[in-house]
Scaffold this motif. Sequence first.
Motif, PDB file in Angstrom:
ATOM      1  N   SER A  69     -14.981  80.207  18.355  1.00 25.87           N
ATOM      2  CA  SER A  69     -14.906  80.117  19.791  1.00 25.87           C
ATOM      3  C   SER A  69     -13.597  80.702  20.303  1.00 25.87           C
ATOM      4  O   SER A  69     -12.823  81.154  19.500  1.00 25.87           O
ATOM      5  CB  SER A  69     -14.239  78.479  19.997  1.00 25.87           C
ATOM      6  N   SER A  70     -13.960  81.406  21.506  1.00 25.82           N
ATOM      7  CA  SER A  70     -13.260  82.717  21.926  1.00 25.82           C
ATOM      8  C   SER A  70     -11.832  81.368  22.589  1.00 25.82           C
ATOM      9  O   SER A  70     -11.105  81.806  23.316  1.00 25.82           O
ATOM     10  CB  SER A  70     -13.466  83.255  22.784  1.00 25.82           C
ATOM     11  N   ASP A  71     -11.536  79.607  22.767  1.00 25.87           N
ATOM     12  CA  ASP A  71     -10.607  79.044  22.450  1.00 25.87           C
ATOM     13  C   ASP A  71      -9.414  80.040  22.135  1.00 25.87           C
ATOM     14  O   ASP A  71      -9.412  79.642  21.100  1.00 25.87           O
ATOM     15  CB  ASP A  71     -10.994  77.762  23.200  1.00 25.87           C
ATOM     16  N   SER A  72      -8.606  79.898  22.608  1.00 33.39           N
ATOM     17  CA  SER A  72      -6.942  80.814  21.651  1.00 33.39           C
ATOM     18  C   SER A  72      -6.727  78.751  20.962  1.00 33.39           C
ATOM     19  O   SER A  72      -5.079  79.398  20.547  1.00 33.39           O
ATOM     20  CB  SER A  72      -6.324  81.025  23.122  1.00 33.39           C
ATOM     21  N   ARG A  73      -7.486  77.708  22.190  1.00 32.89           N
ATOM     22  CA  ARG A  73      -5.973  76.563  21.012  1.00 32.89           C
ATOM     23  C   ARG A  73      -6.571  76.985  19.129  1.00 32.89           C
ATOM     24  O   ARG A  73      -6.555  75.802  18.583  1.00 32.89           O
ATOM     25  CB  ARG A  73      -6.182  75.429  21.257  1.00 32.89           C
ATOM     26  N   TYR A  74      -7.872  77.312  18.706  1.00 29.86           N
ATOM     27  CA  TYR A  74      -8.597  78.047  17.233  1.00 29.86           C
ATOM     28  C   TYR A  74      -7.789  79.333  16.235  1.00 29.86           C
ATOM     29  O   TYR A  74      -8.266  79.676  17.681  1.00 29.86           O
ATOM     30  CB  TYR A  74      -9.743  77.353  18.133  1.00 29.86           C
ATOM     31  N   PRO A  75      -7.672  78.657  15.502  1.00 29.86           N
ATOM     32  CA  PRO A  75      -7.297  79.608  14.826  1.00 29.86           C
ATOM     33  C   PRO A  75      -9.485  80.234  14.502  1.00 29.86           C
ATOM     34  O   PRO A  75      -9.918  79.822  14.953  1.00 29.86           O
ATOM     35  CB  PRO A  75      -7.186  79.591  13.577  1.00 29.86           C
ATOM     36  N   GLU A  76      -9.122  81.772  14.061  1.00 29.07           N
ATOM     37  CA  GLU A  76     -10.197  82.413  13.820  1.00 29.07           C
ATOM     38  C   GLU A  76     -10.788  82.051  12.330  1.00 29.07           C
ATOM     39  O   GLU A  76      -9.860  81.471  11.775  1.00 29.07           O
ATOM     40  CB  GLU A  76     -10.235  84.097  14.453  1.00 29.07           C
ATOM     41  N   GLN A  77     -11.976  82.403  12.236  1.00 29.34           N
ATOM     42  CA  GLN A  77     -12.575  82.426  10.534  1.00 29.34           C
ATOM     43  C   GLN A  77     -11.841  83.494  10.216  1.00 29.34           C
ATOM     44  O   GLN A  77     -11.801  84.019   9.709  1.00 29.34           O
ATOM     45  CB  GLN A  77     -13.788  82.520  10.985  1.00 29.34           C
ATOM     46  N   GLN A  78     -11.600  83.081   9.338  1.00 27.14           N
ATOM     47  CA  GLN A  78     -11.110  84.052   8.495  1.00 27.14           C
ATOM     48  C   GLN A  78     -11.274  84.727   7.145  1.00 27.14           C
ATOM     49  O   GLN A  78     -11.466  85.692   6.372  1.00 27.14           O
ATOM     50  CB  GLN A  78      -9.132  83.327   7.558  1.00 27.14           C
ATOM     51  N   LYS A  79     -12.602  83.684   6.915  1.00 27.23           N
ATOM     52  CA  LYS A  79     -12.920  84.546   5.486  1.00 27.23           C
ATOM     53  C   LYS A  79     -14.934  83.119   5.867  1.00 27.23           C
ATOM     54  O   LYS A  79     -14.630  82.309   6.494  1.00 27.23           O
ATOM     55  CB  LYS A  79     -12.560  84.293   4.413  1.00 27.23           C
ATOM     56  N   PRO A  80     -15.449  84.152   5.831  1.00 30.77           N
ATOM     57  CA  PRO A  80     -17.368  82.768   6.138  1.00 30.77           C
ATOM     58  C   PRO A  80     -17.322  82.079   4.426  1.00 30.77           C
ATOM     59  O   PRO A  80     -16.906  82.143   3.445  1.00 30.77           O
ATOM     60  CB  PRO A  80     -18.057  84.116   5.433  1.00 30.77           C
ATOM     61  N   ALA A  95      -3.422  82.937   5.715  1.00 32.31           N
ATOM     62  CA  ALA A  95      -2.866  83.622   4.263  1.00 32.31           C
ATOM     63  C   ALA A  95      -3.914  84.104   3.376  1.00 32.31           C
ATOM     64  O   ALA A  95      -4.514  84.816   2.682  1.00 32.31           O
ATOM     65  CB  ALA A  95      -2.433  82.770   3.095  1.00 32.31           C
ATOM     66  N   MET A  96      -5.880  83.768   4.069  1.00 32.39           N
ATOM     67  CA  MET A  96      -6.892  84.198   3.601  1.00 32.39           C
ATOM     68  C   MET A  96      -7.592  85.469   3.571  1.00 32.39           C
ATOM     69  O   MET A  96      -8.491  86.402   2.792  1.00 32.39           O
ATOM     70  CB  MET A  96      -8.283  83.339   3.344  1.00 32.39           C
ATOM     71  N   GLN A  97      -6.436  85.887   4.273  1.00 34.90           N
ATOM     72  CA  GLN A  97      -6.563  87.870   4.560  1.00 34.90           C
ATOM     73  C   GLN A  97      -5.306  88.351   4.551  1.00 34.90           C
ATOM     74  O   GLN A  97      -5.289  89.733   4.096  1.00 34.90           O
ATOM     75  CB  GLN A  97      -6.844  88.076   6.833  1.00 34.90           C
ATOM     76  N   GLY A  98      -4.296  87.822   3.231  1.00 36.68           N
ATOM     77  CA  GLY A  98      -3.899  88.427   2.184  1.00 36.68           C
ATOM     78  C   GLY A  98      -4.337  88.643   1.297  1.00 36.68           C
ATOM     79  O   GLY A  98      -5.138  88.471   0.904  1.00 36.68           O
ATOM     80  N   GLY A  99      -3.153  89.215   0.260  1.00 37.48           N
ATOM     81  CA  GLY A  99      -3.745  89.817  -0.798  1.00 37.48           C
ATOM     82  C   GLY A  99      -3.246  89.408  -1.894  1.00 37.48           C
ATOM     83  O   GLY A  99      -3.091  87.459  -2.074  1.00 37.48           O
ATOM     84  N   PHE A 100      -4.257  89.074  -2.785  1.00 42.01           N
ATOM     85  CA  PHE A 100      -4.245  88.261  -4.167  1.00 42.01           C
ATOM     86  C   PHE A 100      -3.506  88.967  -4.968  1.00 42.01           C
ATOM     87  O   PHE A 100      -2.810  90.081  -5.396  1.00 42.01           O
ATOM     88  CB  PHE A 100      -5.399  88.513  -4.343  1.00 42.01           C
ATOM     89  N   GLN A 101      -2.486  88.029  -6.131  1.00 48.06           N
ATOM     90  CA  GLN A 101      -1.438  87.836  -6.730  1.00 48.06           C
ATOM     91  C   GLN A 101      -1.518  87.314  -7.674  1.00 48.06           C
ATOM     92  O   GLN A 101      -1.725  85.535  -7.502  1.00 48.06           O
ATOM     93  CB  GLN A 101      -0.024  88.603  -6.120  1.00 48.06           C
ATOM     94  N   SER A 102      -1.862  87.556  -9.038  1.00 51.61           N
ATOM     95  CA  SER A 102      -2.171  86.166 -10.014  1.00 51.61           C
ATOM     96  C   SER A 102      -0.526  85.675 -10.410  1.00 51.61           C
ATOM     97  O   SER A 102       0.604  86.634 -10.445  1.00 51.61           O
ATOM     98  CB  SER A 102      -2.763  86.937 -11.608  1.00 51.61           C
ATOM     99  N   LEU A 103      -0.294  85.128 -10.880  1.00 47.50           N
ATOM    100  CA  LEU A 103       1.567  83.717 -11.245  1.00 47.50           C
ATOM    101  C   LEU A 103       1.189  83.715 -12.758  1.00 47.50           C
ATOM    102  O   LEU A 103       2.284  82.807 -12.657  1.00 47.50           O
ATOM    103  CB  LEU A 103       1.840  83.118 -10.267  1.00 47.50           C
TER     104      LEU A 103
END
Length: 631
Positions: A36-47, A527-535
């Motif tokens: 939605s374009s509603d500013s109260r909602y975060p966007e879908q970060q990944k499908p 964070a789903m749009q961030g990078g991956f780092q194995s720990l």
Amino acid sequence: MNLRLRQHVPVALALISGLVMMACSTSHSADYPSESSDSRYPEQQKPVVYQAFTRLFGNKNSTNKPWGSMKENGVGKFADFSDKALSEIRALGVSHIWYTGVPHHATSTDYTQYSISLDDPDVIKGRAGSPYAVKDYYNVDPDLATDPAFRMQEFESLVKRTHANGMKVIIDIVPNHVARDYSPFKLPNGITALGEGDDTSVAYHRDNNFYYVPGSSFDVPAHSASFDPMGGAEHPLADGKFDESPAKWTGNGARSAQPDVNDWYETVKINYGVRPDGSYDFPALPADYATKPIDAHFAFWQDKSLPDSWYKMRDIALFWLDKGVDGFRFDMAEMVPVEFWSFLNASIKHENPDAFLLAEVYQPDRYRDYLHLGKMDYLYDKVGLYDSIKDVMQGSKDVSVIDNATNEVSDIADSMLHFLENHDEQRIASAPFAGNAERGKPALVVSALNSRAPFMLYFGQEVGEDGSEETGFGDPSRTTIFDYAGVPAHQRWMNEGAFDGGQLTAKEQALRTYYQHVLTIAAFHPAMQGGFQSLQQFIRTASDENSTYSFMRTLDKAPLVVISHFGDDTVTGAVDIPRRLFSDSVVASGINMVDLLNNEPVATRVDNGVISIKFSLAKNQSLILSTSAMK
């Protein structure tokens, strides 16, 4: 798919925390955000893809008679995907529904009263038939309609309902093969059927749609004496014969007029201009097109003379786009030349640049060709991540194989769709897989959160369906795709169409709540749009380190630290993360970590450039940790 982050990350993170807590207090909520374009909602970060086997999803009948008819065992309908059902699916963070089995496929059920030709059970698998033996690409399966005379209109209504509930629609296209008796009911103007006009006197011609065995008629495979394609029921065409002369090659490439019982004998292979010796009868795609945009691919094919099947399959895909479909899952894509995919996918994207294109490919050495030259959006990460996690769950491998699988596709990680179940694979709770749905919890956390790629959930997985029913042609441990059947745990969630989980056991309800927690984070956490780092190299435990897996998703203001335990015994320890993996703003906040699964703080310590996070994890437990920058 281009997914953008909002600028106000802390606000979005606060909402994510609220969403997770909502999931903690209820197993179902229509108040989850939609696209939605509603500013109260975060966007879908990944499908997040929900695979619904359409014929089974809404079936309320629990008889499950082996080899039962549609009348005996029941069948689900398009109409069963009510607004309530769809809102509950959306509440899992789902962005796309893959309605499996929509195109009209061959079935033993008689629909001749609707002017649909009768199919021969000698070339059908199961009473219901395989959805991958498509009989008519220009219509939908009559089983799925309340009134088969208006089946396409009912599908179009489902597409509209799905869109109205904030999700997009994916259906199957099976490019490699069709039903042995492919016979469209009514074709659009200017369209001819596959096989129409073929020169059947030769095994191969570039513009034939099928391959032939000239001079030989088809023979039904030599089944065992006890095999009955109708499971004991009568059918006027069940006589061990099927009229096909000359015989066609079988879908898996078998060239005999009498395929083996293990061949895909219910299907015939489509010819894309690949000669019987394997050479190509179409223009080569230059290697540098791997780096060219989709519009360059579209332009490349415009002035080329191409095999007839290319155009017929393109017309099929465009037909479904016109019906409102938003994308496709391509069955056994690796059995069709990459060049064809460049042509087809460029044609699809020319009509709908946002179309979702997912391919079933199992050859890792060909992944990059199908992505870069074939212009797929996503491929199954089956041979790598899925198989590795399954080995860990079954105790045959330690968690190091997860990093190995991740590293092997690091350059294409965003394009490798993750899953733990689908219609081809065993259910997690089945005895041959894990024997207990709880063992899927750490696997879910790792698979859903460790990349930007889509995650796919198979219906019933979230309530621990075990696929144990003996329904006929289909084998137990995999929910049948060939038979009329009910899916027991899923039916308890469906609760006679209320879709409120009213019949679930306490364990099933808790499992669905857990899935909702994790998938909400996967769908909406920045964070789903961030990078991956194995720990893995930073874990310290007092006991076995080979069953605990940790990784981090790096994002300046919103990192996630994930720790998942696959072992049978409680494990205690710490993850010592180098300071450099956190941004200055996060370090300045004091690195106060909270577990998003229960909103409880987790002990941390900052010392000599190391952020140490202590943990104690029980069997199948995970931590999904966010920082105080959320607040």
